[in-house]
Design an enzyme around this catalytic site. Structure first.
Site, PDB file in Angstrom:
ATOM      1  N   LEU A  98       0.844  -1.200   0.000  1.00  0.00           N
ATOM      2  CA  LEU A  98       0.000   0.000   0.000  1.00  0.00           C
ATOM      3  C   LEU A  98       0.875   1.244   0.000  1.00  0.00           C
ATOM      4  O   LEU A  98       1.738   1.410   0.860  1.00  0.00           O
ATOM      5  CB  LEU A  98      -0.899   0.002   1.240  1.00  0.00           C
ATOM      6  N   CYS A  99       0.673   2.111  -0.979  1.00  0.00           N
ATOM      7  CA  CYS A  99       1.401   3.382  -1.008  1.00  0.00           C
ATOM      8  C   CYS A  99       0.619   4.408  -1.820  1.00  0.00           C
ATOM      9  O   CYS A  99      -0.170   4.068  -2.699  1.00  0.00           O
ATOM     10  CB  CYS A  99       2.808   3.212  -1.568  1.00  0.00           C
ATOM     11  N   VAL A 100       0.847   5.684  -1.494  1.00  0.00           N
ATOM     12  CA  VAL A 100       0.169   6.810  -2.143  1.00  0.00           C
ATOM     13  C   VAL A 100       1.211   7.842  -2.534  1.00  0.00           C
ATOM     14  O   VAL A 100       2.179   8.083  -1.781  1.00  0.00           O
ATOM     15  CB  VAL A 100      -0.873   7.452  -1.202  1.00  0.00           C
TER      16      VAL A 100
ATOM     17  N   GLY B   2      -7.701  10.884   1.727  1.00  0.00           N
ATOM     18  CA  GLY B   2      -8.497   9.684   1.920  1.00  0.00           C
ATOM     19  C   GLY B   2      -8.230   8.578   0.926  1.00  0.00           C
ATOM     20  O   GLY B   2      -9.009   7.615   0.844  1.00  0.00           O
TER      21      GLY B   2
ATOM     22  N   ALA C 200      -5.610   6.297   0.714  1.00  0.00           N
ATOM     23  CA  ALA C 200      -5.188   5.028   1.314  1.00  0.00           C
ATOM     24  C   ALA C 200      -6.361   4.309   1.969  1.00  0.00           C
ATOM     25  O   ALA C 200      -6.559   3.102   1.762  1.00  0.00           O
ATOM     26  CB  ALA C 200      -4.081   5.285   2.341  1.00  0.00           C
TER      27      ALA C 200
ATOM     28  N   ASN D  87       6.008   1.352  12.441  1.00  0.00           N
ATOM     29  CA  ASN D  87       5.182   2.187  11.563  1.00  0.00           C
ATOM     30  C   ASN D  87       3.847   2.469  12.260  1.00  0.00           C
ATOM     31  O   ASN D  87       2.824   1.845  11.968  1.00  0.00           O
ATOM     32  CB  ASN D  87       4.964   1.501  10.218  1.00  0.00           C
TER      33      ASN D  87
ATOM     34  N   TYR E  37      -4.834   1.032   9.767  1.00  0.00           N
ATOM     35  CA  TYR E  37      -5.455  -0.288   9.697  1.00  0.00           C
ATOM     36  C   TYR E  37      -6.454  -0.500  10.833  1.00  0.00           C
ATOM     37  O   TYR E  37      -7.520  -1.081  10.626  1.00  0.00           O
ATOM     38  CB  TYR E  37      -4.382  -1.378   9.715  1.00  0.00           C
TER      39      TYR E  37
END
Length: 292
Positions: free
Chosen positions: A219-221, A229, A231, A258, A265
């Site tokens: 997961l990365c942006v 919003g 992610a 992290n 999550y």
């Protein structure tokens, strides 16, 4: 936005730290979801103003993946020209499965940028980014085109900027986020993924519906698109896609240091798996699980 008639509808509601909303899912036909994104700031969107003729017919995934030649100036097709069974619209973005080679490449490059984010850019770092991106691009294509076991799949999910009237962007400027979603089976004797660290080479797989699970990774942006919003909505789309495939549990690994990722999550409803293998302790990671 067009309206689609639904024949078999399922409403999902989450609470106690999970997603506090209802979503509609159709088991057989296309799924289209819409929600508003909460953004704390407005981002300047870099666009290219061009005029192109509309495509004469919808694009199928098989047609898009025929060519391995990347076109870095390729324009992002309109959503109406892409055949997508599932997608999630939120704010100025759409989350869906990637189908263009150029989308796979941009997803790979975002992961390279994320991997080397804390390093100042120089020739050495840039070379490693390119090598990393090339390897990840080939791995993404291989995972998405080769589904070698029944009822298992792997999808590269991307967040793409919505089409703007009279404005068309290149694929490279449209994809702003990515993650991988895979549907797998537990090994025989496992209660969670990776429990049998020293499993036999030809260990059997428990192919029952109760032992199918979803797994989220990478997961990365993009830096320029964060705090909008993206992610959380990609995660939501991935989890609900897995649930619509009949999966009851979705797992993710996160590094113990992290804290930001752990908080994200947990807000989405993931909980810590108390049982941990020695490998997780050595890697310094937590295993989190979302239960439908």
């Amino acid at each position: 936005m067009s309206t689609i008639s639904i024949h078999r509808l399922q409403l999902l509601s989450f609470s106690h730290g999970r997603i506090k909303s209802h979503r509609r899912f159709h088991r057989t036909y296309a799924i289209t979801m819409t929600m508003d994104a909460k953004s704390s700031e407005k981002k300047k969107i870099e666009e290219i103003s061009v005029q192109i003729p509309s495509l004469s017919s919808p694009i199928t995934q098989r047609e898009l993946l025929k060519s391995s030649d990347l076109q870095f100036n390729r324009l992002q097709p309109s959503e109406r020209d892409l055949i997508q069974e599932k997608k999630l619209e939120f704010g100025h973005f759409v989350a869906r499965d990637a189908i263009l080679d150029e989308e796979f490449w941009t997803a790979a490059w975002l992961r390279a940028e994320s991997h080397w984010e804390d390093r100042s850019s120089d020739r050495y770092v840039d070379n490693h980014k390119r090598k990393f991106a090339e390897q990840e691009f080939n791995a993404i294509k291989k995972r998405n085109k080769w589904q070698h076991r029944p009822n298992e799949r792997c999808a590269c999910i991307v967040a793409v900027k919505k089409e703007t009237k009279n404005v068309k962007r290149t694929v490279l400027k449209s994809v702003v986020g990515t993650l991988d979603l895979s549907i797998r089976y537990l090994l025989h004797g496992e209660t969670f993924p990776g429990e049998r660290v020293k499993a036999p080479l030809f260990c059997s797989i428990n192919r029952t519906s109760q032992n199918r699970y979803g797994y989220i990774a990478n997961l990365c942006v993009a830096k320029s698109a964060r705090r909008q919003g993206i992610a959380s909505n990609m995660l939501y789309f991935a989890v609900e896609s897995a649930i619509s495939d009949g999966v009851e549990q979705v797992y993710v690994h996160v590094y113990r240091d992290n804290k930001a990722a752990q908080e994200l999550y947990r807000k989405m409803g993931f909980e810590l798996v108390q049982m941990a293998s020695s490998q997780l302790l050595e890697e310094g990671t937590f295993l989190l699980c979302f239960k439908s």
